[in-house]
Structure formats: C-alpha cells, structure tokens
Enzyme design. Sequence first.
Site, mmCIF file in Angstrom:
data_model
loop_
_atom_site.group_PDB
_atom_site.id
_atom_site.type_symbol
_atom_site.label_atom_id
_atom_site.label_comp_id
_atom_site.label_asym_id
_atom_site.label_seq_id
_atom_site.Cartn_x
_atom_site.Cartn_y
_atom_site.Cartn_z
ATOM 1 N N ASN A 1 93.100 77.819 -3.819
ATOM 2 C CA ASN A 1 92.393 78.721 -4.733
ATOM 3 C C ASN A 1 92.181 80.037 -3.981
ATOM 4 O O ASN A 1 91.305 80.132 -3.134
ATOM 5 C CB ASN A 1 91.038 78.109 -5.126
ATOM 6 C CG ASN A 1 90.209 79.078 -5.961
ATOM 7 O OD1 ASN A 1 90.717 80.073 -6.469
ATOM 8 N ND2 ASN A 1 88.913 78.787 -6.108
ATOM 9 N N LYS B 1 91.131 82.799 -5.126
ATOM 10 C CA LYS B 1 90.032 83.629 -5.672
ATOM 11 C C LYS B 1 90.543 85.071 -5.853
ATOM 12 O O LYS B 1 91.696 85.250 -6.227
ATOM 13 C CB LYS B 1 88.809 83.556 -4.765
ATOM 14 C CG LYS B 1 88.455 82.119 -4.383
ATOM 15 C CD LYS B 1 87.136 81.991 -3.714
ATOM 16 C CE LYS B 1 86.955 80.554 -3.244
ATOM 17 N NZ LYS B 1 85.619 80.233 -2.870
ATOM 18 N N HIS C 1 84.936 76.306 -12.147
ATOM 19 C CA HIS C 1 84.621 76.557 -10.729
ATOM 20 C C HIS C 1 83.182 77.056 -10.630
ATOM 21 O O HIS C 1 82.717 77.807 -11.487
ATOM 22 C CB HIS C 1 85.595 77.591 -10.151
ATOM 23 C CG HIS C 1 85.501 77.697 -8.665
ATOM 24 N ND1 HIS C 1 84.502 78.409 -8.037
ATOM 25 C CD2 HIS C 1 86.261 77.155 -7.681
ATOM 26 C CE1 HIS C 1 84.669 78.300 -6.722
ATOM 27 N NE2 HIS C 1 85.726 77.549 -6.480
ATOM 28 N N GLU D 1 81.817 79.263 -8.931
ATOM 29 C CA GLU D 1 81.631 80.724 -8.941
ATOM 30 C C GLU D 1 81.664 81.253 -10.366
ATOM 31 O O GLU D 1 80.934 82.188 -10.700
ATOM 32 C CB GLU D 1 82.703 81.392 -8.058
ATOM 33 C CG GLU D 1 82.390 81.200 -6.582
ATOM 34 C CD GLU D 1 83.597 81.237 -5.661
ATOM 35 O OE1 GLU D 1 84.685 81.687 -6.081
ATOM 36 O OE2 GLU D 1 83.447 80.788 -4.500
ATOM 37 N N GLU E 1 83.287 69.680 -5.814
ATOM 38 C CA GLU E 1 83.053 70.826 -4.941
ATOM 39 C C GLU E 1 81.552 71.076 -4.819
ATOM 40 O O GLU E 1 80.973 71.825 -5.631
ATOM 41 C CB GLU E 1 83.720 72.067 -5.521
ATOM 42 C CG GLU E 1 85.225 71.966 -5.620
ATOM 43 C CD GLU E 1 85.890 73.319 -5.415
ATOM 44 O OE1 GLU E 1 86.704 73.429 -4.504
ATOM 45 O OE2 GLU E 1 85.561 74.269 -6.143
ATOM 46 N N GLY F 1 82.747 77.889 0.928
ATOM 47 C CA GLY F 1 82.757 79.146 1.680
ATOM 48 C C GLY F 1 81.679 79.243 2.748
ATOM 49 O O GLY F 1 81.437 80.329 3.291
ATOM 50 N N SER G 1 84.957 74.107 2.096
ATOM 51 C CA SER G 1 85.225 74.325 3.524
ATOM 52 C C SER G 1 86.162 73.274 4.117
ATOM 53 O O SER G 1 86.010 72.888 5.279
ATOM 54 C CB SER G 1 83.909 74.400 4.311
ATOM 55 O OG SER G 1 83.117 75.474 3.833
ATOM 56 N N GLY H 1 89.767 76.912 -0.548
ATOM 57 C CA GLY H 1 89.567 78.342 -0.730
ATOM 58 C C GLY H 1 89.969 79.100 0.530
ATOM 59 O O GLY H 1 91.143 79.400 0.740
ATOM 60 N N GLY H 2 88.996 79.352 1.399
ATOM 61 C CA GLY H 2 89.210 80.166 2.604
ATOM 62 C C GLY H 2 90.438 79.777 3.417
ATOM 63 O O GLY H 2 91.255 80.640 3.776
HETATM 64 C C1 PEP Z 1 86.741 76.828 -3.527
HETATM 65 O O1 PEP Z 1 86.240 77.911 -3.770
HETATM 66 O O2 PEP Z 1 87.295 76.163 -4.410
HETATM 67 C C2 PEP Z 1 86.660 76.351 -2.147
HETATM 68 C C3 PEP Z 1 86.842 75.072 -1.924
HETATM 69 O O3 PEP Z 1 86.398 77.292 -1.204
HETATM 70 P P1 PEP Z 1 86.290 77.040 0.400
HETATM 71 O O4 PEP Z 1 87.426 76.150 0.793
HETATM 72 O O5 PEP Z 1 86.405 78.413 0.999
HETATM 73 O O6 PEP Z 1 84.973 76.417 0.645
#
Ligand code: PEP
Length: 279
Positions: A37, A39, A121, A123, A190, A196, A235, A256-257
Amino acid sequence: MEQSIESYIKNLVRETIGHTLGQLQLQSERRIYVIANWKMNKTLAETAEFLQKINSSNNVSVVVCPPTQLLYPAHLFIKQSGKPVGLGAQNVHWADKGAYTGETSISMLQDVGCEYVIIGHSERRQYSGENDQLVNMKVAQSLKAGLTPIICIGETLEQKNAQKTEQVLTKQLFGALKDIDSGDFILAYEPVWAIGTGQSATAELAQETHSYIRSVLKQIVGQKAESISILYGGSANESNAAEYRAMPDIDGVLVGGASLQAHSFDGIINVFAKGEQNS
Ligand code: PEP
C-alpha cells in the site's frame, strides 16, 4: 468417483481426529498475499523502477496498490515486465458513475487493469468519513463486479487499552459483510496503533486476533471462513515477516512503509515465498 472418495476421506478425517487434519488441508488451500500500500507516495519514474526491480514468486500473490493516477502506467509496466504481480487501488466509489467529483468507480479501476481494491483503510476511516455502512456498499459493489476487496479492520490504541478490540472487530466485520454471502474477498487486520508507528503487533498477538477474526467470520460466512486469507498489517517489515509467516491464521501481510523500497518489499516477498506457510 475419485472426488467422492476424496471427500469421504476428508470427512472421515475431520470426524475422527477432531478436525485437525481437515483444518490443515483447508489452511494450505488459502492464498498467501504480500500487498504493497503505497498510500500517497511515488512518482511515475519511481513506479517504473520499483516494478522493474521487484521479484515475484509462484508461492505468493504479490499485489501493488499505487495512488490512482499511477494505476494505468503501473498496469503497463507490470505487463511489460511479464511478472505475475497484481494491481490494486487504494479506494473506490460505490456508485457506477455520476456527479461524484474526485471519485473513481469500480469499472474505471477495472478498465485500467485493477483486480483488487483496498476498502476501509483506517486512514480513510479517520480522514474521509469511511464508516462501516460505506465499507459495506463498496464491498458489495466490488464483489458484484468481480473486483477483489481487501477489507481493512482494526482497533485504535484507545480501544485496545479499553479492552474493546474484539468488540470493535466484531462490529466492523458484521458491518462490512452485511448481506454478503458470496464472492472472494481478503481481510486485513490492521491495528491502528501499529500502522506507521514501528510498533508492530507481536506475531502471537496477531495470531490470537486473527483466530478470533476467523471465528467471527465463521458466524457470518460459515465454513468458507477457513479459506479466506487474513493478512496482518502494521509496521510489517523484512525483519518481522518470518514470525508472521509462521502463524497458522496469518496468510500474508499488507505493507505500507516497508513497501516503498523495492529491496525491503522484495525481502518480505522472499520470506513468504521461502516455503509452505504455516509449516
Ligand atoms: C498500512 O497503511 O496499510 C500499513 C500497514 O502501513 P505500515 O506498514 O507503514 O504500518
């Protein structure tokens, strides 16, 4: 005839040894996903470079979810590379078309090569008012059209501290899946406090929660719950991926990251591709 002997044996196994072997069989039928993802990140050039660099694997379904304007070029880059990488969007509108400025419909996503879409999600729940009812409408329409929803659920830190995780997840699951009894979807657990933040859930906690999620899913979709892939997100990275992979109810990760750099995303793919999950 062979088919009926096979199902007879499976049933016998389930009945005689407390479902254990039958359960293992069902687990091994679940698809393993590693999903990026991005973002609101990446340029056109970075997208091309990333898709050129990453490896794919036959054991794992790799999916990349870029921002909307990069979907079509990403589709072309994937095609050009010949790699079995799926394409997903980060959001979709529930209506077919109409006066919804700035939105994108399901058919528009499919038109540019999308097979998946992230829905709900945290966010978007936080910044764009995406509630369980909207999530449900988007999931229902996506399933109808054959676009696979990646449905995100998860509790905030406040809810976790108030020991409301199960209550929150149950409500989100029943909300997202209201009146839905067919079609293939993916779930992503999640925890909001892990997204994040670098504070990933321990594999044990994630497993415990995934197992709970699957038990609620069973109430909603019955035995089909055993074949639904439940991904962990929050994360996840190259270093902790192996711990998640070892868990029987964790069927991949939404990243994500760590999905922004090809080498770290590749590292995660490699971990999940290494062998049979849940072994
Ligand atoms: C996400 O936003 O779906 C996510 C899992 O982000 P991160 O891996 O950065 O925590």
